[in-house]
Design a protein around this motif. Structure first.
Motif, PDB file in Angstrom:
ATOM      1  N   GLU A  96      -3.014  -3.892  -6.685  1.00 32.72           N
ATOM      2  CA  GLU A  96      -4.187  -4.173  -5.864  1.00 32.72           C
ATOM      3  C   GLU A  96      -4.299  -3.227  -4.681  1.00 32.72           C
ATOM      4  O   GLU A  96      -5.398  -2.896  -4.228  1.00 32.72           O
ATOM      5  N   ALA A  97      -3.145  -2.765  -4.182  1.00 28.42           N
ATOM      6  CA  ALA A  97      -3.134  -1.881  -3.022  1.00 28.42           C
ATOM      7  C   ALA A  97      -3.343  -0.413  -3.400  1.00 28.42           C
ATOM      8  O   ALA A  97      -3.614   0.421  -2.536  1.00 28.42           O
ATOM      9  N   MET A  98      -3.213  -0.083  -4.700  1.00 28.00           N
ATOM     10  CA  MET A  98      -3.384   1.298  -5.152  1.00 28.00           C
ATOM     11  C   MET A  98      -4.857   1.614  -5.362  1.00 28.00           C
ATOM     12  O   MET A  98      -5.687   0.723  -5.500  1.00 28.00           O
TER      13      MET A  98
ATOM     14  N   VAL B 195      -3.877 -11.374 -14.707  1.00 29.63           N
ATOM     15  CA  VAL B 195      -4.065 -12.787 -14.361  1.00 29.63           C
ATOM     16  C   VAL B 195      -3.645 -13.054 -12.928  1.00 29.63           C
ATOM     17  O   VAL B 195      -4.275 -13.844 -12.210  1.00 29.63           O
ATOM     18  N   GLU B 196      -2.594 -12.369 -12.480  1.00 34.46           N
ATOM     19  CA  GLU B 196      -2.070 -12.569 -11.124  1.00 34.46           C
ATOM     20  C   GLU B 196      -2.921 -11.879 -10.059  1.00 34.46           C
ATOM     21  O   GLU B 196      -2.802 -12.196  -8.877  1.00 34.46           O
ATOM     22  N   MET B 197      -3.769 -10.944 -10.465  1.00 37.73           N
ATOM     23  CA  MET B 197      -4.562 -10.197  -9.495  1.00 37.73           C
ATOM     24  C   MET B 197      -5.793 -10.976  -9.055  1.00 37.73           C
ATOM     25  O   MET B 197      -6.205 -11.947  -9.712  1.00 37.73           O
TER      26      MET B 197
ATOM     27  N   PRO C  54      -8.023   2.325  -7.439  1.00 33.84           N
ATOM     28  CA  PRO C  54      -8.308   1.733  -8.753  1.00 33.84           C
ATOM     29  C   PRO C  54      -8.020   2.661  -9.933  1.00 33.84           C
ATOM     30  O   PRO C  54      -7.500   2.215 -10.957  1.00 33.84           O
ATOM     31  N   ASP C  55      -8.366   3.953  -9.790  1.00 35.94           N
ATOM     32  CA  ASP C  55      -8.125   4.867 -10.914  1.00 35.94           C
ATOM     33  C   ASP C  55      -6.632   5.063 -11.163  1.00 35.94           C
ATOM     34  O   ASP C  55      -6.191   5.115 -12.314  1.00 35.94           O
ATOM     35  N   ASP C  56      -5.831   5.144 -10.090  1.00 38.88           N
ATOM     36  CA  ASP C  56      -4.380   5.268 -10.249  1.00 38.88           C
ATOM     37  C   ASP C  56      -3.798   3.997 -10.852  1.00 38.88           C
ATOM     38  O   ASP C  56      -2.924   4.046 -11.731  1.00 38.88           O
ATOM     39  N   ALA C  57      -4.269   2.848 -10.370  1.00 34.87           N
ATOM     40  CA  ALA C  57      -3.778   1.565 -10.886  1.00 34.87           C
ATOM     41  C   ALA C  57      -4.097   1.413 -12.371  1.00 34.87           C
ATOM     42  O   ALA C  57      -3.263   0.932 -13.150  1.00 34.87           O
TER      43      ALA C  57
ATOM     44  N   GLU D 207       0.822  -1.210   0.000  1.00 36.72           N
ATOM     45  CA  GLU D 207       0.000   0.000   0.000  1.00 36.72           C
ATOM     46  C   GLU D 207       0.854   1.256   0.000  1.00 36.72           C
ATOM     47  O   GLU D 207       0.613   2.192  -0.770  1.00 36.72           O
ATOM     48  N   THR D 208       1.879   1.299   0.860  1.00 37.46           N
ATOM     49  CA  THR D 208       2.745   2.483   0.923  1.00 37.46           C
ATOM     50  C   THR D 208       3.565   2.630  -0.344  1.00 37.46           C
ATOM     51  O   THR D 208       3.727   3.737  -0.884  1.00 37.46           O
TER      52      THR D 208
END
Length: 451
Positions: A89-91, A113-115, A93-96, A58-59
């Motif tokens: 996944e920790a970001m 696929v890994e998410m 959604p719009d930034d990711a 997350e950080t």
């Protein structure tokens, strides 16, 4: 020793000690100094993975969000697909989605696929919208409530999801089919009796934006209405996501940068300037230069057409640069002001009747002043009084013409769906060069034949 090298050494030392507090402090300093990407890209893939591990996904994602999406994608590519998936996944959604869209398509598919399936589906839905639209900028992390939920139940639900959503300033009220019915603020929830339902206290007059709308329109609505978040809906008013106030700064910065680059006669850069190569800069600029070159050829054609007038009164040639330069400057002033007003205030062709009179009057005043200045300049040079009068009258007419063209053309282009910023200052100046000479020599033909 350069600052980047010094930070690199400090970062490596903190990594070896697994000192999270020191790492965060160093990275925030780099982010404030706009050196974060320069230092991170020098780290080995193993060091990047260790950095993400020590900081936590997350950080680490928060720091990647501080970078330009293309720079963040470059850093992410150096991690394994599984590690990159954990960070995304920790970001938010719009930034990711912004970062994922900058990755190689094959690499992006592997990361998806890994998410986790739910989060991968969220990103795929966001990526289905063009990046410059409201849908491309929205986040699906919002609070939605059914209208029959009681206020005390709503507050309890908000406590549970507070850390997972982008903002809880507002809760959106939807029906069973997720159609947007209303909105209720956190303040309204707190102040309302616990036994009342959300449907009873919600605001039904909702400011919203379609997912296909331009991101600049969404930013303008947020600013004009003083909102902290704006709901994004589809054609059937189903709630898809929200755009938050912190997104507005990014949107406006990008739009202003693009407008400024277009107003300067260049295609907007798609990567940070510091990463642009000479060949890339050449490719973004040469097209406009060639277009302006072709347009400028008209000026030579005009001069050749009025060759007889120039031979009869050679002094007319002395003032050609002065006249076409003044006309171009007058047009550029109007274009710059109007294009910005169109972006910020939503001005369109429907406002022409309101806009044109003020610009026309301003043009009359400016033309009168410049005409008088041109007449005085010609008199000081000691040319024939008829030439001085020609210069003064022509300057007045050229300024008025330039203002008229610069007012009408951006509005027409916007109505045709063309970005009005492409009516750049160089383009207006080039257009006024040729037409201004036509005005000049026709005024000269009229006045000089009267004497």
């Amino acid at each position: 020793m350069s600052a980047e090298v010094e930070f690199r050494m400090l970062l490596t030392d903190a990594l070896q000690k697994r000192d999270r507090e020191m790492l965060e402090d160093l990275l925030w300093q780099l982010a404030e100094q706009r050196r974060l990407h320069a230092v991170l890209r020098e780290l080995e893939p193993g060091e990047l993975a260790r950095l993400a591990e020590v900081l936590g996904d997350e950080t680490f994602g928060e720091f990647l969000a501080e970078l330009e999406p293309s720079d963040a994608a470059e850093i992410l590519e150096r991690l394994s697909s599984a590690e990159a998936a954990d960070v995304l996944e920790a970001m938010a959604p719009d930034d990711a989605a912004d970062v994922l869209s900058r990755l190689d398509p094959a690499e992006a598919r592997q990361i998806l696929v890994e998410m986790e399936p739910v989060e991968a589906k969220e990103l795929e839905e966001l990526l289905s919208y063009p990046p410059e639209t409201a849908g491309g900028r929205m986040t699906p992390a919002f609070v939605a409530l059914l209208p029959d939920v009681r206020v005390d139940q709503a507050i309890a639900a908000l406590r549970k999801v507070a850390e997972e959503v982008e903002t809880i300033y507002y809760a959106y009220v939807v029906d069973e089919e997720n159609r947007l019915l209303g909105v209720v603020s956190m303040r309204e929830l707190v102040l309302s009796p616990p036994y009342r339902t959300v449907g009873e206290i919600m605001e039904r007059d909702i400011v919203k934006v379609r997912a296909t709308a331009d991101q600049e329109e969404a930013a303008r609505l947020l600013v004009e209405e003083g909102l902290l978040a704006l709901p994004v809906v589809d054609e059937e008013d189903r709630l898809l996501g929200i755009i938050t106030v912190d997104d507005v700064a990014d949107i406006l910065e990008r739009e202003v940068t693009e407008d400024i680059e277009r107003l300067g006669g260049s295609q907007p850069l798609e990567i940070p300037y510091t990463r642009a190569t000479p060949v890339y800069l050449w490719r973004r600029r040469v097209g406009w230069l060639l277009l302006l070159f072709v347009a400028e050829m008209y000026t030579g054609t005009v001069l050749r057409h009025f060759e007889q007038e120039l031979e009869e009164a050679i002094a007319l040639a002395f003032f050609v640069p002065l006249l076409i330069g003044t006309g171009g400057n007058a047009g550029s002033q109007v274009v710059t002001t109007l294009v910005r007003a169109m972006a910020v205030e939503g001005i369109g062709l429907r406002d022409f009747v309101r806009i044109f009179p003020k610009e026309f009057i301003a043009g009359l005043l400016a033309g009168a002043v410049m005409g008088a200045a041109g007449f005085l300049r010609a008199e000081i040079l000691g040319v024939d009084p008829a030439i001085s009068l020609t210069v003064g009258v022509a300057l007045f007419c050229i300024v008025l013409w330039a203002v008229t063209v610069a007012t009408l053309l951006p509005l027409l282009l916007k109505r045709l769906g063309i970005d009005p910023a492409v009516v750049s200052s160089p383009f207006i100046a080039t257009l006024v060069d040729g037409t201004g000479l036509v005005i000049y020599f026709n005024v000269a033909r009229l006045i000089l034949h009267l004497y």
